[in-house]
Design a protein around this motif. Structure first.
Motif, mmCIF file in Angstrom:
data_model
loop_
_atom_site.group_PDB
_atom_site.id
_atom_site.type_symbol
_atom_site.label_atom_id
_atom_site.label_comp_id
_atom_site.label_asym_id
_atom_site.label_seq_id
_atom_site.Cartn_x
_atom_site.Cartn_y
_atom_site.Cartn_z
ATOM 1 N N LEU A 171 0.557 -0.982 0.222
ATOM 2 C CA LEU A 171 -0.500 -0.008 0.182
ATOM 3 C C LEU A 171 0.442 1.467 0.179
ATOM 4 C CD1 LEU A 171 -2.780 0.720 0.298
ATOM 5 C CD2 LEU A 171 -2.736 1.124 2.358
ATOM 6 N N ARG A 174 2.509 1.639 -3.835
ATOM 7 C CA ARG A 174 1.842 1.267 -4.351
ATOM 8 C C ARG A 174 2.360 1.950 -6.157
ATOM 9 N NH1 ARG A 174 -1.099 4.487 -0.543
ATOM 10 N NH2 ARG A 174 -1.853 6.549 -2.199
ATOM 11 N N SER A 283 -1.436 -3.532 -15.606
ATOM 12 C CA SER A 283 -1.647 -2.629 -14.772
ATOM 13 C C SER A 283 -3.093 -2.120 -14.484
ATOM 14 C CB SER A 283 -1.109 -1.168 -14.747
ATOM 15 O OG SER A 283 0.109 -1.437 -15.380
ATOM 16 N N LEU A 286 -4.839 -5.176 -13.007
ATOM 17 C CA LEU A 286 -4.462 -5.361 -11.541
ATOM 18 C C LEU A 286 -5.355 -4.369 -10.789
ATOM 19 C CD1 LEU A 286 -1.405 -5.581 -11.704
ATOM 20 C CD2 LEU A 286 -2.931 -7.443 -11.239
ATOM 21 N N ARG A 287 -5.956 -2.998 -11.606
ATOM 22 C CA ARG A 287 -7.037 -2.031 -10.556
ATOM 23 C C ARG A 287 -8.275 -2.428 -10.548
ATOM 24 N NH1 ARG A 287 -2.928 1.455 -13.170
ATOM 25 N NH2 ARG A 287 -5.245 1.648 -15.166
ATOM 26 N N GLN A 289 -9.509 -5.882 -10.695
ATOM 27 C CA GLN A 289 -8.683 -6.538 -9.327
ATOM 28 C C GLN A 289 -8.819 -6.842 -8.244
ATOM 29 O OE1 GLN A 289 -9.642 -9.910 -10.268
ATOM 30 N NE2 GLN A 289 -10.285 -9.246 -13.415
ATOM 31 N N VAL A 290 -9.044 -5.239 -7.509
ATOM 32 C CA VAL A 290 -8.214 -4.646 -5.827
ATOM 33 C C VAL A 290 -9.615 -5.297 -5.699
ATOM 34 C CG1 VAL A 290 -8.487 -2.851 -4.566
ATOM 35 C CG2 VAL A 290 -7.461 -2.686 -6.832
ATOM 36 N N GLY A 291 -10.633 -5.648 -5.682
ATOM 37 C CA GLY A 291 -12.231 -5.909 -5.046
ATOM 38 C C GLY A 291 -11.816 -7.387 -4.753
ATOM 39 N N ILE A 293 -8.591 -8.954 -4.531
ATOM 40 C CA ILE A 293 -7.888 -9.770 -3.570
ATOM 41 C C ILE A 293 -8.050 -9.114 -2.568
ATOM 42 C CG2 ILE A 293 -5.352 -8.206 -3.351
ATOM 43 C CD1 ILE A 293 -5.043 -7.815 -6.584
ATOM 44 N N VAL A 294 -8.947 -7.871 -2.341
ATOM 45 C CA VAL A 294 -9.876 -7.814 -0.598
ATOM 46 C C VAL A 294 -9.766 -8.906 -0.199
ATOM 47 C CG1 VAL A 294 -10.277 -5.784 0.384
ATOM 48 C CG2 VAL A 294 -8.756 -5.336 -1.363
#
Length: 325
Positions: A171, A174, A283, A286-287, A289-291, A293-294
């Motif tokens: 974080l 980032r 990139s 990945l942005r 897929q943030v939900g 990943i969390v």
């Protein structure tokens, strides 16, 4: 006449209720002792007062642990099955890592890459750590061992701390993640022919995201096998995973679909391969897929918390058994 009473207590490991029932009448009898003198009375009284604590209070000599209830037994069985599942998963990851290292001869005489930089080493480390901790949890639940259960709790808490620390570092850094991703992909491009697992990873990324190279398809010129000055049929080419249509007649994979793509101009190459690079698209992916990943991180934390809570419950149910001096 002086009277003294006889104490009764059952030591640890003695016979059960039948023997104690036969001895109870004897314990309640009053034994008549002959009168000797005042000194004897004093010594007898002193001897009575100097009795060991175990004879003065036989109820605390051998504490009997309470029988675990139904809920405690269910927690014990669930903890065993829980850790058994992760033990099997850890052994599977360990087997995959060792198989990958042996398949590429990383453990043999002809090494294709340094062992420390081999991606399969990650599977070995993760599988070894998970299987060791899960084995301790299984044996601790099966044998009700406080030592193994404490080791399990400490190891899981240590892993959770490392995960939290890694998340905080990601974080905080980032903004540098894009550069780190670019460096990782550049390493993959350079070792594309030497590392089978890296080649598989690059091909999957290029096929899934429909991209080629880092910033463009011409980034493959840095590879010594695809460079136009390299000897061989792959000179001035890119991998077949860059092709717009990697199939021949729609059924057979065409490994030569991108041969000579670097000799063509951008317009002509655009009819054969994907021109855009993978860094920007990866990139963006990945942005998006943030939900996920969390959510995955939250599930992992809940799994670890459940294992720790079950181990703590079993530790609380284990009563200290032993002889009190």
């Amino acid at each position: 006449m002086a009277l003294s009473r006889a104490w009764f207590s059952r030591p640890c490991g003695a016979a059960g209720g039948g023997e104690s029932t036969r001895l109870l009448p004897q314990a309640s009898r009053l034994v008549e002792l002959p009168y000797s003198s005042s000194d004897d009375d004093d010594s007898s009284l002193a001897g009575d007062t100097d009795l060991p604590a175990a004879e003065q209070d036989p109820g605390v000599w051998c504490p009997i642990p309470p029988k675990p209830g139904t809920f405690s037994q269910c927690v014990r069985c669930l903890a065993f099955l829980w850790n058994l599942l992760f033990l099997l998963l850890g052994l599977l990851a360990l087997a995959v890592g060792v198989w990958g290292l042996l398949a590429k001869r990383s453990l043999g005489g002809e090494r294709l890459a340094p062992l420390g930089s081999d991606p399969m080493l990650l599977f070995v480390l993760v599988g070894l750590g998970a299987s060791t901790v899960s084995l301790a949890g299984c044996l601790g639940a099966l044998r009700s061992s406080p030592c193994l259960l404490r080791f399990f709790v400490g190891a899981v808490l240590a892993f959770a701390g490392l995960e939290v620390l890694g998340g905080l570092l990601l974080l905080a850094a980032r903004h540098r993640l894009r550069d780190a991703l670019r460096d990782a992909l550049l390493l993959c491009l350079l070792r594309y022919q030497e590392e089978p697992d890296l080649r598989f990873l690059v091909d999957e990324v290029q096929r899934s995201l429909q991209c080629c190279g880092l910033g463009s398809y011409r980034d493959w010129e840095i590879n010594p096998y695809f460079n136009c000055s390299a000897p061989g049929v792959q000179a001035c080419s890119v991998p077949d995973s860059c092709c717009l249509d990697p199939w021949q007649n729609g059924t057979v994979a065409n490994a030569q679909c991108a041969f000579g793509a670097l000799r063509l101009g951008d317009v002509a190459a655009g009819t054969v391969v994907h021109l855009g690079g993978c860094v920007a698209q990866l990139s963006a992916w990945l942005r998006g897929q943030v939900g996920g990943i969390v959510a995955g991180a939250a599930v992992l934390v809940l799994v670890e918390a459940a294992g720790v809570l079950m181990a703590l419950k079993m530790l609380g149910d284990i009563a200290p058994v032993g002889v009190r001096d």
